[in-house]
Design a protein around this motif. Structure first.
Motif, PDB file in Angstrom:
ATOM      1  N   PHE A  18       9.636  30.941  11.822  1.00 29.71           N
ATOM      2  CA  PHE A  18       9.771  32.185  12.569  1.00 29.71           C
ATOM      3  C   PHE A  18       9.894  33.349  11.584  1.00 29.71           C
ATOM      4  O   PHE A  18      10.138  33.157  10.384  1.00 29.71           O
ATOM      5  CB  PHE A  18      10.995  32.154  13.497  1.00 29.71           C
ATOM      6  N   TYR A  19       9.709  34.551  12.112  1.00 27.51           N
ATOM      7  CA  TYR A  19       9.823  35.776  11.320  1.00 27.51           C
ATOM      8  C   TYR A  19      10.938  36.644  11.889  1.00 27.51           C
ATOM      9  O   TYR A  19      11.145  36.676  13.109  1.00 27.51           O
ATOM     10  CB  TYR A  19       8.519  36.573  11.346  1.00 27.51           C
ATOM     11  N   ILE A  20      11.633  37.345  11.015  1.00 33.48           N
ATOM     12  CA  ILE A  20      12.647  38.307  11.448  1.00 33.48           C
ATOM     13  C   ILE A  20      12.039  39.703  11.395  1.00 33.48           C
ATOM     14  O   ILE A  20      11.543  40.144  10.355  1.00 33.48           O
ATOM     15  CB  ILE A  20      13.896  38.228  10.552  1.00 33.48           C
ATOM     16  N   ASP A  21      12.034  40.384  12.537  1.00 31.50           N
ATOM     17  CA  ASP A  21      11.493  41.751  12.647  1.00 31.50           C
ATOM     18  C   ASP A  21      10.107  41.880  11.987  1.00 31.50           C
ATOM     19  O   ASP A  21       9.890  42.756  11.133  1.00 31.50           O
ATOM     20  CB  ASP A  21      12.448  42.758  12.010  1.00 31.50           C
ATOM     21  N   PRO A  22       9.148  41.030  12.356  1.00 30.59           N
ATOM     22  CA  PRO A  22       7.832  41.105  11.704  1.00 30.59           C
ATOM     23  C   PRO A  22       7.111  42.400  12.021  1.00 30.59           C
ATOM     24  O   PRO A  22       7.266  42.970  13.102  1.00 30.59           O
ATOM     25  CB  PRO A  22       7.090  39.912  12.304  1.00 30.59           C
ATOM     26  N   TRP A  23       6.312  42.879  11.062  1.00 27.06           N
ATOM     27  CA  TRP A  23       5.534  44.103  11.299  1.00 27.06           C
ATOM     28  C   TRP A  23       4.067  43.804  11.607  1.00 27.06           C
ATOM     29  O   TRP A  23       3.292  44.709  11.846  1.00 27.06           O
ATOM     30  CB  TRP A  23       5.663  45.070  10.126  1.00 27.06           C
ATOM     31  N   LYS A  24       3.709  42.513  11.619  1.00 28.56           N
ATOM     32  CA  LYS A  24       2.406  42.082  12.112  1.00 28.56           C
ATOM     33  C   LYS A  24       2.629  40.987  13.146  1.00 28.56           C
ATOM     34  O   LYS A  24       3.639  40.272  13.091  1.00 28.56           O
ATOM     35  CB  LYS A  24       1.540  41.564  10.958  1.00 28.56           C
ATOM     36  N   PRO A  25       1.711  40.809  14.109  1.00 24.94           N
ATOM     37  CA  PRO A  25       1.918  39.825  15.174  1.00 24.94           C
ATOM     38  C   PRO A  25       2.070  38.401  14.653  1.00 24.94           C
ATOM     39  O   PRO A  25       1.321  37.962  13.779  1.00 24.94           O
ATOM     40  CB  PRO A  25       0.646  39.964  16.022  1.00 24.94           C
ATOM     41  N   VAL A  26       3.065  37.695  15.201  1.00 21.32           N
ATOM     42  CA  VAL A  26       3.338  36.303  14.840  1.00 21.32           C
ATOM     43  C   VAL A  26       3.652  35.522  16.112  1.00 21.32           C
ATOM     44  O   VAL A  26       3.789  36.087  17.197  1.00 21.32           O
ATOM     45  CB  VAL A  26       4.518  36.195  13.849  1.00 21.32           C
ATOM     46  N   ASP A  27       3.791  34.197  15.966  1.00 23.40           N
ATOM     47  CA  ASP A  27       4.118  33.369  17.132  1.00 23.40           C
ATOM     48  C   ASP A  27       5.576  33.498  17.547  1.00 23.40           C
ATOM     49  O   ASP A  27       5.894  33.601  18.726  1.00 23.40           O
ATOM     50  CB  ASP A  27       3.788  31.899  16.847  1.00 23.40           C
ATOM     51  N   ARG A  28       6.486  33.485  16.551  1.00 23.17           N
ATOM     52  CA  ARG A  28       7.913  33.548  16.855  1.00 23.17           C
ATOM     53  C   ARG A  28       8.565  34.700  16.094  1.00 23.17           C
ATOM     54  O   ARG A  28       8.541  34.729  14.871  1.00 23.17           O
ATOM     55  CB  ARG A  28       8.617  32.258  16.431  1.00 23.17           C
ATOM     56  N   ILE A  76      16.629  24.858  15.277  1.00 20.62           N
ATOM     57  CA  ILE A  76      15.214  24.552  15.074  1.00 20.62           C
ATOM     58  C   ILE A  76      15.104  23.699  13.815  1.00 20.62           C
ATOM     59  O   ILE A  76      15.462  24.155  12.718  1.00 20.62           O
ATOM     60  CB  ILE A  76      14.358  25.824  14.911  1.00 20.62           C
ATOM     61  N   ASN A  77      14.641  22.468  13.939  1.00 20.95           N
ATOM     62  CA  ASN A  77      14.442  21.588  12.775  1.00 20.95           C
ATOM     63  C   ASN A  77      15.685  21.509  11.885  1.00 20.95           C
ATOM     64  O   ASN A  77      15.613  21.675  10.665  1.00 20.95           O
ATOM     65  CB  ASN A  77      13.244  22.064  11.935  1.00 20.95           C
ATOM     66  N   ASN A  78      16.847  21.276  12.511  1.00 24.35           N
ATOM     67  CA  ASN A  78      18.134  21.167  11.799  1.00 24.35           C
ATOM     68  C   ASN A  78      18.584  22.476  11.149  1.00 24.35           C
ATOM     69  O   ASN A  78      19.524  22.490  10.358  1.00 24.35           O
ATOM     70  CB  ASN A  78      18.072  20.067  10.727  1.00 24.35           C
ATOM     71  N   LEU A  79      17.915  23.556  11.468  1.00 27.04           N
ATOM     72  CA  LEU A  79      18.303  24.881  10.983  1.00 27.04           C
ATOM     73  C   LEU A  79      19.041  25.605  12.110  1.00 27.04           C
ATOM     74  O   LEU A  79      18.631  25.550  13.269  1.00 27.04           O
ATOM     75  CB  LEU A  79      17.062  25.654  10.550  1.00 27.04           C
ATOM     76  N   ARG A  80      20.114  26.288  11.738  1.00 23.26           N
ATOM     77  CA  ARG A  80      20.951  26.970  12.737  1.00 23.26           C
ATOM     78  C   ARG A  80      20.765  28.478  12.633  1.00 23.26           C
ATOM     79  O   ARG A  80      20.936  29.064  11.567  1.00 23.26           O
ATOM     80  CB  ARG A  80      22.429  26.623  12.499  1.00 23.26           C
ATOM     81  N   ILE A  81      20.394  29.090  13.752  1.00 28.14           N
ATOM     82  CA  ILE A  81      20.249  30.544  13.833  1.00 28.14           C
ATOM     83  C   ILE A  81      21.324  31.076  14.770  1.00 28.14           C
ATOM     84  O   ILE A  81      21.585  30.493  15.832  1.00 28.14           O
ATOM     85  CB  ILE A  81      18.871  30.946  14.399  1.00 28.14           C
ATOM     86  N   SER A  82      21.940  32.203  14.407  1.00 30.07           N
ATOM     87  CA  SER A  82      22.850  32.883  15.324  1.00 30.07           C
ATOM     88  C   SER A  82      22.787  34.383  15.078  1.00 30.07           C
ATOM     89  O   SER A  82      22.436  34.834  13.986  1.00 30.07           O
ATOM     90  CB  SER A  82      24.287  32.368  15.175  1.00 30.07           C
ATOM     91  N   LEU A  83      23.105  35.143  16.118  1.00 31.93           N
ATOM     92  CA  LEU A  83      23.071  36.601  16.054  1.00 31.93           C
ATOM     93  C   LEU A  83      24.497  37.145  16.076  1.00 31.93           C
ATOM     94  O   LEU A  83      25.351  36.624  16.814  1.00 31.93           O
ATOM     95  CB  LEU A  83      22.283  37.170  17.230  1.00 31.93           C
ATOM     96  N   HIS A  84      24.740  38.206  15.283  1.00 29.48           N
ATOM     97  CA  HIS A  84      26.083  38.757  15.142  1.00 29.48           C
ATOM     98  C   HIS A  84      26.012  40.281  15.166  1.00 29.48           C
ATOM     99  O   HIS A  84      25.040  40.870  14.675  1.00 29.48           O
ATOM    100  CB  HIS A  84      26.703  38.263  13.833  1.00 29.48           C
ATOM    101  N   PRO A  85      27.040  40.946  15.734  1.00 30.20           N
ATOM    102  CA  PRO A  85      26.983  42.406  15.929  1.00 30.20           C
ATOM    103  C   PRO A  85      26.715  43.178  14.637  1.00 30.20           C
ATOM    104  O   PRO A  85      27.309  42.897  13.595  1.00 30.20           O
ATOM    105  CB  PRO A  85      28.369  42.740  16.482  1.00 30.20           C
ATOM    106  N   ALA A  86      25.812  44.155  14.748  1.00 30.10           N
ATOM    107  CA  ALA A  86      25.472  45.015  13.604  1.00 30.10           C
ATOM    108  C   ALA A  86      25.985  46.439  13.773  1.00 30.10           C
ATOM    109  O   ALA A  86      26.007  47.210  12.806  1.00 30.10           O
ATOM    110  CB  ALA A  86      23.962  45.034  13.386  1.00 30.10           C
ATOM    111  N   GLY A  87      26.351  46.835  15.014  1.00 29.11           N
ATOM    112  CA  GLY A  87      26.928  48.155  15.231  1.00 29.11           C
ATOM    113  C   GLY A  87      25.968  49.315  15.133  1.00 29.11           C
ATOM    114  O   GLY A  87      26.390  50.477  15.181  1.00 29.11           O
ATOM    115  N   HIS A  88      24.673  49.054  14.997  1.00 31.14           N
ATOM    116  CA  HIS A  88      23.682  50.113  14.797  1.00 31.14           C
ATOM    117  C   HIS A  88      23.389  50.839  16.106  1.00 31.14           C
ATOM    118  O   HIS A  88      23.559  52.065  16.202  1.00 31.14           O
ATOM    119  CB  HIS A  88      22.419  49.494  14.217  1.00 31.14           C
TER     120      HIS A  88
END
Length: 343
Positions: A18-28, A76-88
């Motif tokens: 997956f991509y974080i904030d991608p600037w070109k189209p991706v699947d995830r 995803i595939n034994n990788l753990r993703i989580s989201l946390h407050p950024a205050g922006h």
């Protein structure tokens, strides 16, 4: 092992594909927040915080979105993703990625003061931290929000004494909502540009308690406004849309107003150094508190800020991305849903 790499499409996680904030189209795409330089159209699927979902759909249409709560794990595939407050802004998140005991955090954009709307930024301990540096110079040091609101309220009061309308220039998504909280107590009527109205309407339908506002329609003329407060996006400043508010005084709300001369360059009557990004001290405090062994610095004053970190004993490298700065972080035209700012 590098959990995240910097590619021509965006910040990529090979293990999770997956991509974080991608600037070109991706699947995830995993999205930190709904500003247009971080959440772009064309991706097959989006993962974001619950609060960001309605804003994404306002901007991008009926896209495929999975939303989660802060701290809720996605595996995803034994990788753990989580989201946390950024205050922006409302819904803004840092992306924490963990695999085999190694932790990386991509912060997106963030601010350290709790503005009462966006929530308090969370410090997320990590091995590697990816930081913005929009205001990564010592000259940028913000006033406390309440002190800033007093300055704005006093400016509005002075305009009223002179029989002028007060037009505040602020981004539709993020800053406008903060301003409304700060000036709502001194105004019975607050008028807003269509771009701000659409964000306000979306957030209130999503359950946020925000002050009531009145939308400015094309047929409204100057005789309807009398020492009132109007909120407008940067795209409307100096356009014919503003003429209906004459006589008025225009105040720009932006972190760039910290530097002397920018008020004049923006052709404004007043400037208020109000930013949704961390200032110099805020950036340093977050990085030190994260205990990161290495820091990647993205958009802003990345060269100067990265050099300072290295000289301070924090290993750092600057990275080129396609994220913007505070000049125009969102497409006002899209948020206006086709309205003509010149009308």
């Amino acid at each position: 092992m590098s959990l995240l790499t910097f590619t021509d499409k965006g910040i990529y996680c090979r293990q999770g594909d997956f991509y974080i904030d991608p600037w070109k189209p991706v699947d995830r795409a995993v999205i930190t927040h709904a500003h247009s330089d971080h959440a772009r159209p064309g991706n097959a699927s989006y993962l974001c915080h619950h609060f960001t979902e309605p804003l994404l759909k306002l901007r991008l249409g009926d896209v495929s979105v999975q939303s989660v709560e802060w701290g809720e794990p996605v595996f995803i595939n034994n990788l753990r993703i989580s989201l946390h407050p950024a205050g922006h802004i409302i819904g803004s998140s840092q992306i924490r990625v963990e695999y085999e005991g190694e932790v990386w955090v991509a912060s997106g954009d963030y601010k350290t003061e709790d503005d009462g709307i966006s929530g308090q930024m969370e410090i997320v301990p990590c091995d590697v931290f990816i930081t913005e540096s929009t205001f990564g110079l010592p000259v940028y040091k913000w006033k406390a929000q309440q002190e800033l609101f007093f300055d704005i309220q006093n400016w509005i009061g002075k305009n009223r004494e002179e029989g002028k309308n007060s037009v505040l220039i602020a981004y539709s998504l993020g800053k406008a909502q903060r301003l409304l909280k700060g000036i709502g107590e001194i105004a019975s009527n607050i008028y807003v540009h269509g771009a701000i109205w659409n964000v306000q309407d979306t957030l209130m339908k999503a359950g946020f308690n925000l002050p009531l506002v009145k939308k400015v329609f094309p047929e409204m003329t100057k005789d309807l406004f009398n020492s009132d407060i109007i909120l407008a996006p940067p795209s409307a400043q100096n356009s014919p849309w503003m003429n209906r508010f004459l006589p008025y005084s225009a105040g720009v709300c932006s972190g760039w107003m910290q530097v002397r001369g920018n008020v004049r360059r923006r052709n404004a009557d007043a400037g208020f150094a109000m930013s949704d990004h961390a200032d110099w001290n805020g950036l340093l405090s977050v990085i030190r508190a994260s205990s990161a062994k290495k820091v990647f610095v993205t958009h802003g004053f990345q060269s100067a800020f990265s050099r300072y970190l290295n000289e301070s004993g924090i290993e750092s490298a600057e990275v080129k991305t396609e994220y913007g700065d505070e000049t125009e972080p969102e497409s006002e035209n899209k948020l206006s849903a086709g309205e003509n700012a010149g009308s």
